[in-house]
Design an enzyme around this catalytic site. Structure first.
Site, PDB file in Angstrom:
ATOM      1  N   SER A   1      15.158  23.583  31.579  1.00 51.25           N
ATOM      2  CA  SER A   1      14.388  24.111  30.434  1.00 51.25           C
ATOM      3  C   SER A   1      13.007  23.472  30.454  1.00 51.25           C
ATOM      4  O   SER A   1      12.897  22.271  30.714  1.00 51.25           O
ATOM      5  CB  SER A   1      15.045  23.738  29.093  1.00 51.25           C
ATOM      6  OG  SER A   1      14.174  24.039  28.015  1.00 51.25           O
ATOM      7  N   ARG A  48       2.470  16.005  27.565  1.00 45.99           N
ATOM      8  CA  ARG A  48       3.196  15.038  26.754  1.00 45.99           C
ATOM      9  C   ARG A  48       2.380  13.751  26.652  1.00 45.99           C
ATOM     10  O   ARG A  48       1.541  13.457  27.500  1.00 45.99           O
ATOM     11  CB  ARG A  48       4.598  14.804  27.334  1.00 45.99           C
ATOM     12  CG  ARG A  48       5.478  16.002  27.081  1.00 45.99           C
ATOM     13  CD  ARG A  48       6.904  15.795  27.540  1.00 45.99           C
ATOM     14  NE  ARG A  48       7.106  16.113  28.944  1.00 45.99           N
ATOM     15  CZ  ARG A  48       8.318  16.252  29.508  1.00 45.99           C
ATOM     16  NH1 ARG A  48       9.401  16.087  28.790  1.00 45.99           N
ATOM     17  NH2 ARG A  48       8.440  16.559  30.788  1.00 45.99           N
ATOM     18  N   GLY A 106      13.081  18.974  38.354  1.00 46.39           N
ATOM     19  CA  GLY A 106      12.257  18.517  37.228  1.00 46.39           C
ATOM     20  C   GLY A 106      12.178  17.003  37.172  1.00 46.39           C
ATOM     21  O   GLY A 106      12.718  16.300  38.044  1.00 46.39           O
ATOM     22  N   TYR A 133      11.790  26.393  21.500  1.00 44.28           N
ATOM     23  CA  TYR A 133      12.508  25.290  22.150  1.00 44.28           C
ATOM     24  C   TYR A 133      13.638  24.786  21.247  1.00 44.28           C
ATOM     25  O   TYR A 133      14.789  24.696  21.668  1.00 44.28           O
ATOM     26  CB  TYR A 133      11.511  24.172  22.438  1.00 44.28           C
ATOM     27  CG  TYR A 133      12.068  22.959  23.145  1.00 44.28           C
ATOM     28  CD1 TYR A 133      12.538  23.044  24.456  1.00 44.28           C
ATOM     29  CD2 TYR A 133      12.088  21.710  22.518  1.00 44.28           C
ATOM     30  CE1 TYR A 133      13.026  21.916  25.117  1.00 44.28           C
ATOM     31  CE2 TYR A 133      12.565  20.577  23.169  1.00 44.28           C
ATOM     32  CZ  TYR A 133      13.031  20.690  24.467  1.00 44.28           C
ATOM     33  OH  TYR A 133      13.509  19.569  25.126  1.00 44.28           O
ATOM     34  N   TYR A 145      32.245  27.550  23.969  1.00 40.98           N
ATOM     35  CA  TYR A 145      32.971  27.572  25.254  1.00 40.98           C
ATOM     36  C   TYR A 145      34.013  26.448  25.301  1.00 40.98           C
ATOM     37  O   TYR A 145      35.068  26.603  25.923  1.00 40.98           O
ATOM     38  CB  TYR A 145      31.998  27.466  26.435  1.00 40.98           C
ATOM     39  CG  TYR A 145      31.605  28.826  26.989  1.00 40.98           C
ATOM     40  CD1 TYR A 145      30.720  29.644  26.294  1.00 40.98           C
ATOM     41  CD2 TYR A 145      32.147  29.300  28.181  1.00 40.98           C
ATOM     42  CE1 TYR A 145      30.372  30.894  26.790  1.00 40.98           C
ATOM     43  CE2 TYR A 145      31.807  30.553  28.685  1.00 40.98           C
ATOM     44  CZ  TYR A 145      30.919  31.343  27.982  1.00 40.98           C
ATOM     45  OH  TYR A 145      30.579  32.585  28.476  1.00 40.98           O
ATOM     46  N   ASP A 186      16.980  25.042  40.970  1.00 41.57           N
ATOM     47  CA  ASP A 186      15.739  25.094  40.193  1.00 41.57           C
ATOM     48  C   ASP A 186      14.936  26.325  40.618  1.00 41.57           C
ATOM     49  O   ASP A 186      15.090  26.807  41.751  1.00 41.57           O
ATOM     50  CB  ASP A 186      14.899  23.836  40.452  1.00 41.57           C
ATOM     51  CG  ASP A 186      14.021  23.460  39.272  1.00 41.57           C
ATOM     52  OD1 ASP A 186      14.239  22.405  38.668  1.00 41.57           O
ATOM     53  OD2 ASP A 186      13.092  24.242  38.948  1.00 41.57           O
ATOM     54  N   LEU A 197      24.064  32.536  38.609  1.00 39.03           N
ATOM     55  CA  LEU A 197      24.208  31.263  39.302  1.00 39.03           C
ATOM     56  C   LEU A 197      25.256  31.427  40.369  1.00 39.03           C
ATOM     57  O   LEU A 197      26.390  31.799  40.058  1.00 39.03           O
ATOM     58  CB  LEU A 197      24.741  30.250  38.290  1.00 39.03           C
ATOM     59  CG  LEU A 197      23.890  29.047  37.927  1.00 39.03           C
ATOM     60  CD1 LEU A 197      24.623  28.214  36.901  1.00 39.03           C
ATOM     61  CD2 LEU A 197      23.555  28.218  39.132  1.00 39.03           C
TER      62      LEU A 197
HETATM   63  P1  NAD Z   1      10.950  19.326  33.327  1.00 34.10           P
HETATM   64  O1  NAD Z   1      10.123  20.475  32.883  1.00 34.10           O
HETATM   65  O2  NAD Z   1      10.343  18.302  34.230  1.00 34.10           O
HETATM   66  O3  NAD Z   1      12.286  19.831  34.033  1.00 34.10           O
HETATM   67  C1  NAD Z   1      12.932  21.026  33.713  1.00 34.10           C
HETATM   68  C2  NAD Z   1      13.332  21.698  35.020  1.00 34.10           C
HETATM   69  O4  NAD Z   1      14.052  22.914  34.729  1.00 34.10           O
HETATM   70  C3  NAD Z   1      12.135  22.115  35.866  1.00 34.10           C
HETATM   71  O5  NAD Z   1      12.293  21.677  37.203  1.00 34.10           O
HETATM   72  C4  NAD Z   1      12.133  23.632  35.787  1.00 34.10           C
HETATM   73  O6  NAD Z   1      11.551  24.251  36.909  1.00 34.10           O
HETATM   74  C5  NAD Z   1      13.616  23.921  35.632  1.00 34.10           C
HETATM   75  N1  NAD Z   1      13.887  25.236  35.046  1.00 34.10           N
HETATM   76  C6  NAD Z   1      13.375  25.768  33.905  1.00 34.10           C
HETATM   77  N2  NAD Z   1      13.845  27.007  33.711  1.00 34.10           N
HETATM   78  C7  NAD Z   1      14.678  27.275  34.749  1.00 34.10           C
HETATM   79  C8  NAD Z   1      15.442  28.402  35.113  1.00 34.10           C
HETATM   80  N3  NAD Z   1      15.451  29.527  34.368  1.00 34.10           N
HETATM   81  N4  NAD Z   1      16.181  28.342  36.250  1.00 34.10           N
HETATM   82  C9  NAD Z   1      16.184  27.221  37.022  1.00 34.10           C
HETATM   83  N5  NAD Z   1      15.476  26.117  36.712  1.00 34.10           N
HETATM   84  C10 NAD Z   1      14.725  26.143  35.597  1.00 34.10           C
HETATM   85  O7  NAD Z   1      11.492  18.634  31.995  1.00 34.10           O
HETATM   86  P2  NAD Z   1      12.296  17.270  31.799  1.00 34.10           P
HETATM   87  O8  NAD Z   1      11.495  16.375  30.964  1.00 34.10           O
HETATM   88  O9  NAD Z   1      12.810  16.801  33.101  1.00 34.10           O
HETATM   89  O10 NAD Z   1      13.509  17.779  30.906  1.00 34.10           O
HETATM   90  C11 NAD Z   1      14.785  18.024  31.481  1.00 34.10           C
HETATM   91  C12 NAD Z   1      15.770  18.415  30.382  1.00 34.10           C
HETATM   92  O11 NAD Z   1      15.907  17.351  29.433  1.00 34.10           O
HETATM   93  C13 NAD Z   1      15.323  19.658  29.599  1.00 34.10           C
HETATM   94  O12 NAD Z   1      16.464  20.441  29.315  1.00 34.10           O
HETATM   95  C14 NAD Z   1      14.772  19.065  28.314  1.00 34.10           C
HETATM   96  O13 NAD Z   1      14.914  19.954  27.235  1.00 34.10           O
HETATM   97  C15 NAD Z   1      15.630  17.818  28.131  1.00 34.10           C
HETATM   98  N6  NAD Z   1      14.909  16.810  27.348  1.00 34.10           N
HETATM   99  C16 NAD Z   1      13.927  16.045  27.931  1.00 34.10           C
HETATM  100  C17 NAD Z   1      13.237  15.116  27.150  1.00 34.10           C
HETATM  101  C18 NAD Z   1      12.165  14.238  27.740  1.00 34.10           C
HETATM  102  O14 NAD Z   1      11.583  13.437  26.987  1.00 34.10           O
HETATM  103  N7  NAD Z   1      11.875  14.283  29.012  1.00 34.10           N
HETATM  104  C19 NAD Z   1      13.537  14.984  25.788  1.00 34.10           C
HETATM  105  C20 NAD Z   1      14.518  15.803  25.246  1.00 34.10           C
HETATM  106  C21 NAD Z   1      15.211  16.701  26.030  1.00 34.10           C
HETATM  107  N1  UDP Z   2       0.280  13.442  21.167  1.00 33.16           N
HETATM  108  C1  UDP Z   2      -1.000  12.915  21.024  1.00 33.16           C
HETATM  109  N2  UDP Z   2      -1.903  13.123  22.034  1.00 33.16           N
HETATM  110  C2  UDP Z   2      -1.597  13.792  23.184  1.00 33.16           C
HETATM  111  C3  UDP Z   2      -0.281  14.317  23.329  1.00 33.16           C
HETATM  112  C4  UDP Z   2       0.621  14.118  22.295  1.00 33.16           C
HETATM  113  O1  UDP Z   2      -1.317  12.289  20.004  1.00 33.16           O
HETATM  114  O2  UDP Z   2      -2.472  13.943  24.062  1.00 33.16           O
HETATM  115  C5  UDP Z   2       1.263  13.198  20.086  1.00 33.16           C
HETATM  116  C6  UDP Z   2       1.983  14.456  19.615  1.00 33.16           C
HETATM  117  O3  UDP Z   2       1.251  15.096  18.595  1.00 33.16           O
HETATM  118  C7  UDP Z   2       3.289  13.880  19.112  1.00 33.16           C
HETATM  119  C8  UDP Z   2       3.534  12.667  20.023  1.00 33.16           C
HETATM  120  O4  UDP Z   2       2.272  12.354  20.593  1.00 33.16           O
HETATM  121  O5  UDP Z   2       3.168  13.431  17.784  1.00 33.16           O
HETATM  122  C9  UDP Z   2       4.543  12.943  21.137  1.00 33.16           C
HETATM  123  O6  UDP Z   2       4.161  14.131  21.769  1.00 33.16           O
HETATM  124  P1  UDP Z   2       4.871  14.700  23.070  1.00 33.16           P
HETATM  125  O7  UDP Z   2       4.225  16.000  23.389  1.00 33.16           O
HETATM  126  O8  UDP Z   2       4.916  13.667  24.130  1.00 33.16           O
HETATM  127  O9  UDP Z   2       6.397  14.921  22.643  1.00 33.16           O
HETATM  128  P2  UDP Z   2       7.110  15.447  21.310  1.00 33.16           P
HETATM  129  O10 UDP Z   2       7.831  14.245  20.816  1.00 33.16           O
HETATM  130  O11 UDP Z   2       6.116  15.924  20.308  1.00 33.16           O
HETATM  131  O12 UDP Z   2       7.991  16.513  21.824  1.00 33.16           O
END
Ligand code: NAD
Ligand code: UDP
Length: 318
Positions: free
Chosen positions: A78, A189, A13, A148, A162, A34, A64
């Site tokens: 996720s 996003r 991811g 989520y 745990y 993944d 796993l």
């Molecule tokens: P992403 O979707 O790019 O990465 C998630 C990865 O998890 C993907 O590669 C997906 O294929 C893998 N995955 C999902 N379900 C799976 C499963 N059942 N088995 C194996 N792999 C699986 O998202 P990201 O932005 O890289 O987010 C990574 C983590 O960080 C997530 O847990 C997310 O909730 C958390 N997070 C990210 C943000 C952000 O802004 N990017 C913010 C808050 C939390």
């Molecule tokens: N948003 C927006 N236009 C877009 C995508 C998102 O205005 O094309 C807004 C969305 O409603 C939220 C903020 O931007 O208020 C951040 O959205 P994002 O999906 O990146 O992450 P979130 O913080 O909501 O998980």
């Protein structure tokens, strides 16, 4: 991390692939796991073939199996974009619940440190601002974001259980909006949405009136926080994010300035339960981990924009 072995769940991811890179740089062996649900083979391009790196294609909900010693388990698996988890509600609930328990079992069996990626979404549409870790949140348990938010709240609960009952060395990070190269252009996003629109010279799709706020952290800073937390003895949840807060309209201006493009603001309906304000209180990360973000929004956007330009092959992002 020298000589240690880390398993990164969700390693293909956006965040997971950057974490794998950082761990390899720090001298760890890395096994990325993944199932490509929302990740991509392409994200592994710079990792494949590097000494100490291995990839296992596995759905962590199904179980796993990782051979050999494990010192750290990072559970990043996720869907994370609101569009992704709206389209994958059951997968999101299952990976947060069953997947997290499988990950915890692996950490327990190997005596590994377990780091759970949680999220600012556990605070829901927050009534406390900025959000500190002692705030319990304001989540609608039946709304569209609940699959989520509640999966992540459950993941925190089972991780804590745990730790208490089975002695797992658990760490919980609450990640706030993070951006950077390797986000999917169309993951929905706001960062890839606005950057893509700017590069194509399109209007910015602002949801609602654009006065809702977010605080954007560059992925390199986030990954540094994850590593610091894993190496620490801190067992309470820790917010990691950039406290520089702005409205979505201000963010559109920042993207326009950085990309030198973008048209007018195209207002679209606000998704249900979209949080109105979000800013991390990072006192805990500062004091307990010595962490704070270093990359400015302008610098981070430059890196992100050049990535999206490169993948569009200079012909405009699609
Ligand atoms: P992403 O979707 O790019 O990465 C998630 C990865 O998890 C993907 O590669 C997906 O294929 C893998 N995955 C999902 N379900 C799976 C499963 N059942 N088995 C194996 N792999 C699986 O998202 P990201 O932005 O890289 O987010 C990574 C983590 O960080 C997530 O847990 C997310 O909730 C958390 N997070 C990210 C943000 C952000 O802004 N990017 C913010 C808050 C939390
Ligand atoms: N948003 C927006 N236009 C877009 C995508 C998102 O205005 O094309 C807004 C969305 O409603 C939220 C903020 O931007 O208020 C951040 O959205 P994002 O999906 O990146 O992450 P979130 O913080 O909501 O998980």
């Amino acid at each position: 991390m020298q000589g240690k072995r880390a398993v990164v769940l969700g390693g293909a991811g956006f965040v997971g692939s950057h974490l794998c890179e950082r761990l390899l740089e720090d001298g760890a062996g890395v096994v990325a796991v993944d199932n490509f649900l929302t990740g991509a083979e392409e994200n592994l391009r710079t990792l494949r073939g590097r000494p100490g790196f291995a990839f296992v294609r596995q759905d962590i909900v199904e179980g796993l199996s990782v051979e050999g010693p494990v010192d750290y388990v990072f559970n990043m698996a996720s869907p994370a974009s609101p569009i992704d988890y709206a389209q994958l509600p059951l997968e999101t609930l299952r990976v947060g619940s069953l997947g997290t328990e499988n990950a915890l079992k692996l950490a327990e069996a190997r005596g590994a440190v377990f780091l759970q990626a949680s999220t600012s979404e556990v605070y829901g549409d927050p009534l406390v601002h900025p959000q500190h870790e002692g705030y319990y949140g304001n989540v609608n348990p039946i709304g569209p974001r609940a699959v989520y938010d509640e999966a992540k709240r459950y993941a925190e609960a089972i991780t804590s259980a745990y730790a208490r009952v089975r002695g797992v060395k658990a760490r919980i990070v609450r990640i706030f909006n993070t951006y950077g190269p390797r986000m999917r252009l169309k993951d929905g996003r706001v960062v890839p949405a606005f950057v893509g629109q700017a590069l194509r010279g399109e209007d910015f799709t602002v949801f609602g009136d654009g006065t809702q706020t977010r605080s954007f952290c560059y992925v390199k800073d986030l990954v540094d926080g994850l590593v610091r937390l894993a190496l620490s003895e801190v067992t309470e949840p820790v917010n990691i994010g950039n406290p520089r807060e702005m409205t979505i309209l201000q963010f559109a201006e920042a993207v326009r300035a950085a990309a030198g493009g973008g048209g007018r603001i195209l207002y679209q309906p606000l998704p249900q339960n979209d949080p109105k304000q979000r800013q991390p209180d990072i006192t805990r990360a500062r004091t307990l981990l010595g962490w704070e973000p270093k990359v400015s929004l302008e610098e981070g956007l430059r890196e992100t924009i050049s990535y999206f330009r490169a993948i569009a092959g200079g012909s405009g992002a699609s």
